[in-house]
Design a protein around this motif. Structure first.
Motif, PDB file in Angstrom:
ATOM      1  N   PRO A  38       0.810  -1.229   0.000  1.00  0.00           N
ATOM      2  CA  PRO A  38       0.000   0.000   0.000  1.00  0.00           C
ATOM      3  C   PRO A  38       0.839   1.273   0.000  1.00  0.00           C
ATOM      4  O   PRO A  38       1.851   1.362   0.686  1.00  0.00           O
ATOM      5  CB  PRO A  38      -0.797  -0.094   1.309  1.00  0.00           C
ATOM      6  CG  PRO A  38      -0.742  -1.506   1.699  1.00  0.00           C
ATOM      7  CD  PRO A  38       0.556  -2.034   1.199  1.00  0.00           C
ATOM      8  N   ALA A  39       0.408   2.222  -0.832  1.00  0.00           N
ATOM      9  CA  ALA A  39       1.050   3.539  -0.876  1.00  0.00           C
ATOM     10  C   ALA A  39      -0.059   4.555  -1.111  1.00  0.00           C
ATOM     11  O   ALA A  39      -1.235   4.184  -1.168  1.00  0.00           O
ATOM     12  CB  ALA A  39       2.074   3.573  -2.007  1.00  0.00           C
ATOM     13  N   LYS A  40       0.323   5.819  -1.274  1.00  0.00           N
ATOM     14  CA  LYS A  40      -0.714   6.835  -1.477  1.00  0.00           C
ATOM     15  C   LYS A  40      -1.346   6.756  -2.864  1.00  0.00           C
ATOM     16  O   LYS A  40      -2.388   7.324  -3.105  1.00  0.00           O
ATOM     17  CB  LYS A  40      -0.104   8.232  -1.273  1.00  0.00           C
ATOM     18  CG  LYS A  40       0.019   8.617   0.189  1.00  0.00           C
ATOM     19  CD  LYS A  40       0.467  10.054   0.310  1.00  0.00           C
ATOM     20  CE  LYS A  40       0.543  10.477   1.771  1.00  0.00           C
ATOM     21  NZ  LYS A  40       1.054  11.835   1.893  1.00  0.00           N
ATOM     22  N   PRO A  92      -3.479   5.776  -5.972  1.00  0.00           N
ATOM     23  CA  PRO A  92      -4.774   5.100  -6.058  1.00  0.00           C
ATOM     24  C   PRO A  92      -4.608   3.661  -6.547  1.00  0.00           C
ATOM     25  O   PRO A  92      -3.814   3.398  -7.444  1.00  0.00           O
ATOM     26  CB  PRO A  92      -5.548   5.934  -7.087  1.00  0.00           C
ATOM     27  CG  PRO A  92      -4.879   7.257  -7.081  1.00  0.00           C
ATOM     28  CD  PRO A  92      -3.453   7.024  -6.745  1.00  0.00           C
ATOM     29  N   GLY A  93      -5.332   2.765  -5.941  1.00  0.00           N
ATOM     30  CA  GLY A  93      -5.316   1.370  -6.397  1.00  0.00           C
ATOM     31  C   GLY A  93      -4.388   0.474  -5.622  1.00  0.00           C
ATOM     32  O   GLY A  93      -4.629  -0.733  -5.533  1.00  0.00           O
ATOM     33  N   ALA A 100      -3.826   0.264  -2.404  1.00  0.00           N
ATOM     34  CA  ALA A 100      -4.408  -0.282  -1.172  1.00  0.00           C
ATOM     35  C   ALA A 100      -5.273  -1.498  -1.474  1.00  0.00           C
ATOM     36  O   ALA A 100      -5.202  -2.517  -0.779  1.00  0.00           O
ATOM     37  CB  ALA A 100      -5.232   0.788  -0.466  1.00  0.00           C
ATOM     38  N   MET A 101      -6.072  -1.416  -2.537  1.00  0.00           N
ATOM     39  CA  MET A 101      -6.933  -2.552  -2.857  1.00  0.00           C
ATOM     40  C   MET A 101      -6.110  -3.729  -3.377  1.00  0.00           C
ATOM     41  O   MET A 101      -6.437  -4.888  -3.108  1.00  0.00           O
ATOM     42  CB  MET A 101      -7.985  -2.144  -3.901  1.00  0.00           C
ATOM     43  CG  MET A 101      -9.086  -1.281  -3.333  1.00  0.00           C
ATOM     44  SD  MET A 101      -9.915  -2.007  -1.904  1.00  0.00           S
ATOM     45  CE  MET A 101     -10.942  -3.234  -2.666  1.00  0.00           C
ATOM     46  N   GLY A 122      -3.097  -4.451  -2.359  1.00  0.00           N
ATOM     47  CA  GLY A 122      -2.555  -5.036  -1.136  1.00  0.00           C
ATOM     48  C   GLY A 122      -3.608  -5.831  -0.391  1.00  0.00           C
ATOM     49  O   GLY A 122      -3.349  -6.926   0.110  1.00  0.00           O
ATOM     50  N   MET A 123      -4.818  -5.289  -0.338  1.00  0.00           N
ATOM     51  CA  MET A 123      -5.884  -5.953   0.427  1.00  0.00           C
ATOM     52  C   MET A 123      -6.259  -7.289  -0.205  1.00  0.00           C
ATOM     53  O   MET A 123      -6.492  -8.279   0.495  1.00  0.00           O
ATOM     54  CB  MET A 123      -7.089  -5.004   0.478  1.00  0.00           C
ATOM     55  CG  MET A 123      -8.102  -5.357   1.524  1.00  0.00           C
ATOM     56  SD  MET A 123      -7.423  -5.363   3.167  1.00  0.00           S
ATOM     57  CE  MET A 123      -8.333  -6.720   3.868  1.00  0.00           C
TER      58      MET A 123
END
Lengths: 453, 234
Positions: free
Chosen positions: A130-132, A134-135, A137-138, A140-141
């Motif tokens: 995850p980083a700032k 967009p995309g 975080a998802m 990574g999730m």
């Protein structure tokens, strides 16, 4: 010196680096030194006596020691590279933490505990994504969800295999154990479900995240697979696993190769080339002959070097050109020559083209497959066209002379690390016997034992 | 002046529940996690889930192990509650901006807008999905009963696993996916802890759960930060 240092040192290093993370140069030096020391410790402990901890046996075979040392050295180089391209404040401590957990998972001779440690290492590694942007975080999730679900399956497999020792006639236990183990390893190797979780990481993750999740995790899983198939399987289980590996490997090569053909960005080309290469490793393991196992071992090492080289080049290209779509690569040779060198040699090695390291292992695997199933060998070779075509397109685009505007300069240290890896891949390809020049005997390891998975 | 119910009486009341009543309570609490949109409330429901699961398994586990798992559940919920607060606040602010028509570039925020309402689906959809999860769990329980696990725990674990997986599949933001994942893992732990009594394995399972929660928190915070980047983008 105790074998526990191999786990304790990176864990302690992670805590120290966490404290000094704001001083990036110091954090880089400490992380690199810790990983190099860990590699030395692994080689020094390769034939140490097994020790007991809380009633569980801990040991390290020569193959495992070399595998861990290779991963540690690879990550040390990636850490040096990351000094120039901001890796995120927690990247170094997370890398060290993940490496410690993967080492612990490799050393412990208990599938339940090993599986849990592997799951924990994967969780820590996923935090690198995850980083700032967009995309990310998802991405990574999604990886976190799938890898977290692999943990319970490994626990179930361990329970079924232990229970089978008490009740060998129970067919249900065999089914539960076999199925859980296959699905868990399939998820970890990104073969299940339908190769979905790994490719987005190549697009959204940093080179450190890419290498930890696609190289270090894979090496650890292959070592675990080897350990499990040697000790815990039921009668006929090895044949069953070999067949599955062969079919899974074929599917992976064909899917990876096919998807690489239609790639429109460097990250997608790398993702699918890496997937196709993993398929070849699985085929080598599935054939289960001495020559195919040797070739699969080479393939694991060369694949790791290739992925590291191209992902570092990718990082530089994204940093300097603002993206990695093929159209952005036009004229990139002028602005990022070192990265393009890495992209070409690393990519060609992943695709198995001549004069690169990957050619040797690809050729050995094609020969091993052709000796048993010639028609399948033809299919696999056809599948390898996809990655080759994708990287050739990248190279042609980068060499096209077009006027370019001034932009970010190529970071020198990162570029030099890429050049070192590129030259290594070229040297191993042009002179394959270079590996034999390493004094394995003085390390107490025969090359034959090293290659015999 | 109102006479509050003493805490010990509440505990005593819960402690006397039969396994079937606890399983029903678990069903209700998990359904709340699935249906309710307010994220702080869903974390509270997760905390209740840990408590009820502990209660259901109390007769089968060593007390210290039970208390350690409950404590870890509390730590996990505390971590998630802090993140849930910030996610809820940020999404609430975005919803307000959308209502007032102040968002000039709504397409950039499409993921956030979808996440505001469980992938854009209505309450009826969620209830239907939950019913589907219940049906799957019940059929699994009838078709593949685990002989070594008490029936109530078996049903509860199938229910938690199916509802957790459905929640992961129908969510569009990291926090809700994480809540689904933890629900699913609770379902697995509820029967696995009856099979494996080793302290090392149980401890490592707890640590793995905390790491998973930490991963969820990091992903959710990064997701929020990326929304901030998109809001700021011209």
């Amino acid at each position: 010196m105790s074998i526990l240092w191999i786990v304790g040192l990176p864990l302690a290093g992670a805590l120290v680096v966490l404290v000094v993370r704001e001083v990036r140069l110091l954090a880089t030096i400490l992380t690199t030194a810790t990983l190099v020391t860990m590699a030395i410790l692994c080689l020094a402990q390769r034939q140490a006596e097994a020790m007991m901890l809380l009633g569980r046996s801990l040991s390290l075979s020569p193959q495992e020691a070399v595998g861990l040392a290779f991963c540690a050295v690879l990550l040390a180089a990636l850490t040096l590279y990351s000094q120039s391209i901001a890796p995120g404040p927690l990247a170094y401590p997370l890398t060290l933490g993940a490496m410690a957990l993967f080492a612990a998972a490799t050393m412990i001779r208990n599938l339940a505990i090993s599986g849990l440690l592997l799951e924990m290492g994967a969780m820590v590694a996923v935090m690198l994504i995850p980083a700032k942007r967009p995309g990310t975080a998802m991405t990574g999730m999604r990886a976190l969800v799938l890898l977290a679900l692999a943990g319970p399956l490994l626990l179930l497999a361990a329970w079924a295999m232990e229970s089978r020792a008490v009740d060998p006639a129970n067919a249900l236990l065999v089914r539960i154990g076999g199925l859980s183990l296959i699905v868990a390893l399939g998820i970890g190797l990104a073969v299940v479900p339908f190769h979905v979780w790994l490719p987005p990481i190549f697009r959204d993750g940093s080179p450190l995240a890419v290498v930890v999740l696609s190289v270090v995790l894979n090496v650890t899983l292959v070592l675990l697979l080897r350990s499990v198939t040697q000790t815990s399987l039921w009668s006929g289980g090895v044949e069953f696993f070999s067949t599955l590996l062969l079919f899974g490997g074929m599917a992976t090569v064909l899917v990876g190769g096919g998807m690489a053909l239609g790639a429109t960005s460097l990250s997608r080309a790398l993702a699918f080339a890496a997937l196709a290469d993993l398929g070849l490793v699985l085929i080598g393991l599935g054939l289960n002959t001495p020559s195919s196992l040797d070739a699969a071992t080479f393939q694991v090492v060369y694949r790791g070097l290739g992925i590291a080289t191209v992902s570092m080049s990718l990082g530089i290209i994204q940093h300097c050109l603002g993206g990695d779509e093929f159209w952005r690569l036009r004229g990139a040779m002028r602005r990022t020559p070192l990265a393009i060198l890495g992209l070409v040699l690393g990519g060609f090695s992943l695709a198995g083209l001549p004069l690169t390291a990957g050619f040797t292992s690809h050729l050995l695997l094609y020969q091993a497959l052709a000796s048993q199933r010639p028609d399948w060998a033809m299919l696999v070779m056809a599948g390898s066209v996809g990655p080759a075509w994708a990287f050739v397109r990248c190279a042609i685009g980068a060499l096209v002379p077009v006027p370019t505007s001034a932009g970010q300069r190529e970071p020198l240290l990162a570029g030099l690390v890429v050049v070192f890896f590129s030259l290594l891949l070229f040297a191993l390809g042009a002179y394959p016997r270079l590996l034999a020049l390493i004094p394995w005997e003085s390390l107490g390891i025969s090359l034959q034992a090293l290659l015999g998975l | 002046m109102r006479n509050p119910v003493p805490t010990w009486r509440l505990f005593h009341f819960v402690w006397t529940w039969t396994p079937l009543q606890i399983a029903l309570g678990l069903t209700l609490v998990s359904a709340l996690i699935f249906v309710v949109e307010e994220r702080r409330l869903t974390v509270l429901a997760l905390l209740l889930q840990y408590g009820l699961l502990g209660l259901l398994m109390a007769p089968h586990l060593y007390r210290p192990v039970l208390f350690v798992r409950l404590g870890l559940g509390g730590v996990i919920c505390l971590m998630l509650a802090l993140t849930a607060g910030s996610v809820q606040r940020r999404l609430g602010r975005l919803a307000l901006l959308v209502r007032e028509g102040q968002l000039l570039w709504p397409t950039n925020l499409a993921p956030a807008l979808r996440a505001m309402s469980l992938a854009g689906m209505g309450a009826i959809f969620r209830l239907v999905v939950m019913a589907l999860g219940g049906l799957v769990a019940y059929n699994l329980w009838r078709t593949y009963p685990l002989g070594f696990v008490p029936a109530e725990i078996n049903l509860a674990s199938y229910w938690l696993i199916s509802i957790g997986l459905l929640m992961v599949l129908t969510s569009a933001e990291p926090l809700r996916m994480g809540l689904g994942l933890l629900t699913c893992l609770n379902g697995f732990a509820s029967f696995y802890l009856l099979l494996e009594q080793g302290l090392v394995v149980i401890s490592l399972m707890g640590v793995a759960d905390v790491l998973i929660a930490l991963g969820v928190v990091i992903c959710a915070e990064a997701w929020l930060a990326s929304l901030g980047e998109e809001e700021a983008a011209p």
